[in-house]
Design a protein around this motif. Structure first.
Motif, PDB file in Angstrom:
ATOM      1  N   SER A 125     -13.376 -22.880 -31.134  1.00 24.32           N
ATOM      2  CA  SER A 125     -13.274 -23.609 -29.872  1.00 24.32           C
ATOM      3  C   SER A 125     -14.271 -24.744 -29.778  1.00 24.32           C
ATOM      4  CB  SER A 125     -13.513 -22.629 -28.707  1.00 24.32           C
ATOM      5  OG  SER A 125     -12.524 -21.643 -28.666  1.00 24.32           O
ATOM      6  N   ARG A 126     -14.695 -25.304 -30.925  1.00 26.04           N
ATOM      7  CA  ARG A 126     -15.682 -26.373 -30.903  1.00 26.04           C
ATOM      8  C   ARG A 126     -15.020 -27.702 -30.543  1.00 26.04           C
ATOM      9  NH1 ARG A 126     -20.779 -25.254 -30.408  1.00 26.04           N
ATOM     10  NH2 ARG A 126     -21.334 -27.137 -31.525  1.00 26.04           N
ATOM     11  N   GLU A 127     -14.514 -27.774 -29.331  1.00 20.38           N
ATOM     12  CA  GLU A 127     -13.950 -29.023 -28.840  1.00 20.38           C
ATOM     13  C   GLU A 127     -14.405 -29.199 -27.410  1.00 20.38           C
ATOM     14  OE1 GLU A 127      -9.662 -28.784 -27.827  1.00 20.38           O
ATOM     15  OE2 GLU A 127      -9.719 -26.941 -28.972  1.00 20.38           O
ATOM     16  N   LYS A 142     -10.117 -21.447 -22.707  1.00 18.16           N
ATOM     17  CA  LYS A 142     -11.215 -21.574 -23.663  1.00 18.16           C
ATOM     18  C   LYS A 142     -12.303 -20.535 -23.389  1.00 18.16           C
ATOM     19  CE  LYS A 142      -9.389 -24.652 -26.094  1.00 18.16           C
ATOM     20  NZ  LYS A 142      -8.876 -24.246 -27.427  1.00 18.16           N
ATOM     21  N   TRP A 158      -7.059 -24.960 -18.750  1.00 19.13           N
ATOM     22  CA  TRP A 158      -7.723 -25.193 -20.028  1.00 19.13           C
ATOM     23  C   TRP A 158      -9.082 -24.497 -20.082  1.00 19.13           C
ATOM     24  CZ3 TRP A 158     -12.315 -27.304 -21.627  1.00 19.13           C
ATOM     25  CH2 TRP A 158     -12.428 -27.525 -22.998  1.00 19.13           C
ATOM     26  N   TYR A 216     -17.589 -26.107 -16.253  1.00 17.85           N
ATOM     27  CA  TYR A 216     -17.272 -26.856 -17.464  1.00 17.85           C
ATOM     28  C   TYR A 216     -18.222 -28.044 -17.536  1.00 17.85           C
ATOM     29  CZ  TYR A 216     -14.729 -30.110 -20.500  1.00 17.85           C
ATOM     30  OH  TYR A 216     -14.396 -31.003 -21.481  1.00 17.85           O
ATOM     31  N   GLY A 253     -17.726 -25.780 -26.778  1.00 24.05           N
ATOM     32  CA  GLY A 253     -17.246 -24.640 -27.543  1.00 24.05           C
ATOM     33  C   GLY A 253     -18.154 -23.431 -27.479  1.00 24.05           C
ATOM     34  N   LEU A 274     -19.507 -23.541 -19.685  1.00 25.55           N
ATOM     35  CA  LEU A 274     -18.686 -23.780 -20.870  1.00 25.55           C
ATOM     36  C   LEU A 274     -19.085 -25.144 -21.393  1.00 25.55           C
ATOM     37  CD1 LEU A 274     -16.326 -23.041 -22.776  1.00 25.55           C
ATOM     38  CD2 LEU A 274     -14.790 -24.160 -21.135  1.00 25.55           C
ATOM     39  N   ASN A 324     -17.748 -19.606 -30.222  1.00 25.78           N
ATOM     40  CA  ASN A 324     -16.540 -19.352 -31.000  1.00 25.78           C
ATOM     41  C   ASN A 324     -16.276 -20.598 -31.801  1.00 25.78           C
ATOM     42  OD1 ASN A 324     -14.000 -18.935 -32.032  1.00 25.78           O
ATOM     43  ND2 ASN A 324     -13.086 -18.281 -30.104  1.00 25.78           N
ATOM     44  N   SER A 364      -2.766 -20.418 -24.657  1.00 19.89           N
ATOM     45  CA  SER A 364      -3.249 -21.538 -25.461  1.00 19.89           C
ATOM     46  C   SER A 364      -2.081 -22.264 -26.127  1.00 19.89           C
ATOM     47  CB  SER A 364      -4.224 -21.023 -26.523  1.00 19.89           C
ATOM     48  OG  SER A 364      -4.739 -22.088 -27.288  1.00 19.89           O
ATOM     49  N   GLU A 388     -11.016 -17.154 -24.541  1.00 21.03           N
ATOM     50  CA  GLU A 388     -11.058 -17.002 -25.994  1.00 21.03           C
ATOM     51  C   GLU A 388     -12.456 -16.615 -26.469  1.00 21.03           C
ATOM     52  OE1 GLU A 388      -7.586 -20.107 -27.501  1.00 21.03           O
ATOM     53  OE2 GLU A 388      -9.654 -20.794 -27.328  1.00 21.03           O
ATOM     54  N   ILE A 389     -13.457 -17.343 -25.987  1.00 25.43           N
ATOM     55  CA  ILE A 389     -14.827 -17.095 -26.432  1.00 25.43           C
ATOM     56  C   ILE A 389     -15.322 -15.727 -25.983  1.00 25.43           C
ATOM     57  CG2 ILE A 389     -17.229 -17.878 -26.209  1.00 25.43           C
ATOM     58  CD1 ILE A 389     -16.074 -20.745 -25.916  1.00 25.43           C
TER      59      ILE A 389
END
Length: 208
Positions: free
Chosen positions: A201-203, A59, A55, A148, A184, A181, A198, A24, A62-63
């Motif tokens: 990761s709210r993007e 992400k 990317w 995604y 986030g 995904l 998560n 990241s 991470e979640i």
């Protein structure tokens, strides 16, 4: 250093395998370096290099609390990323579903953070969601799939929840595991229907 060299260096380091938090950071550093040399658009014009896959993999990792990510050479390996957790590795294919007919940089802009209430807009979005995500899943053949969902709407939308319930039974027959995904959050479609999120990761996509 030229933009192509910066991108290739990042891809090479990702192919060697990186802890999720390091990956990241490397992705953020790449974006910053491209901005410094006036080539921000190079992040979105990667000439076939798998920046989006990196990317999405980061992400998702991470979640889902994976430890390490490897960026694969899909042409040779047949998948996009390998994620490791507790020394167990999982290979994932990655694809994107979007209703936007725009440039890559525009696709990554944040969508509206609101629940759709207008009945006409709900119907339109439901149709788009079914078409883009549903058809994308049906076309894919992969043991483990990450989609995604780049549409901008929140996963709490009722039309999304209704679609996930319908898809669950069919996709658990096709995939060992399948995930969306979206804003986030990760929604697992197979083998079970579950949602993971998560707050960090709210993007909706790489910052432009």
């Amino acid at each position: 250093m030229e933009a192509s060299e910066l991108v290739q260096r990042f891809v090479s380091r990702m192919a060697e395998g990186q802890p999720i938090h390091t990956a990241s950071r490397l992705l953020d550093e790449l974006r910053e370096d491209l901005i410094k040399i006036g080539r921000r658009s190079a992040f979105f014009e990667s000439q076939g290099l798998p920046l989006q896959e990196a990317w999405v993999g980061i992400k998702f990792g991470e979640i889902m609390t994976f430890d390490t990510i490897y960026l694969a050479a899909k042409a040779q390996m047949g998948f996009d990323v390998v994620l490791l957790k507790d020394n167990v590795s999982v290979q994932f294919d990655i694809t994107e579903a979007t209703d936007r007919n725009v440039d890559r940089a525009e696709e990554y802009r944040s969508g509206p953070e609101m629940i759709v209430e207008d009945s006409g807009e709900i119907a339109r979005q439901e149709s788009l969601f079914e078409k883009n995500v549903g058809n994308r899943l049906k076309r894919k053949s992969s043991d483990n799939l990450i989609v995604y969902v780049n549409t901008g709407w929140l996963p709490e939308e009722k039309f999304i929840e209704d679609a996930l319930i319908r898809w669950h039974l069919s996709f658990k027959k096709k995939f060992n595991s399948a995930y969306l995904l979206i804003r986030g959050s990760v929604v697992q479609l197979a083998p079970e229907l579950q949602k993971f999120s998560n707050s960090r990761s709210r993007e909706n996509g790489p910052k432009s």
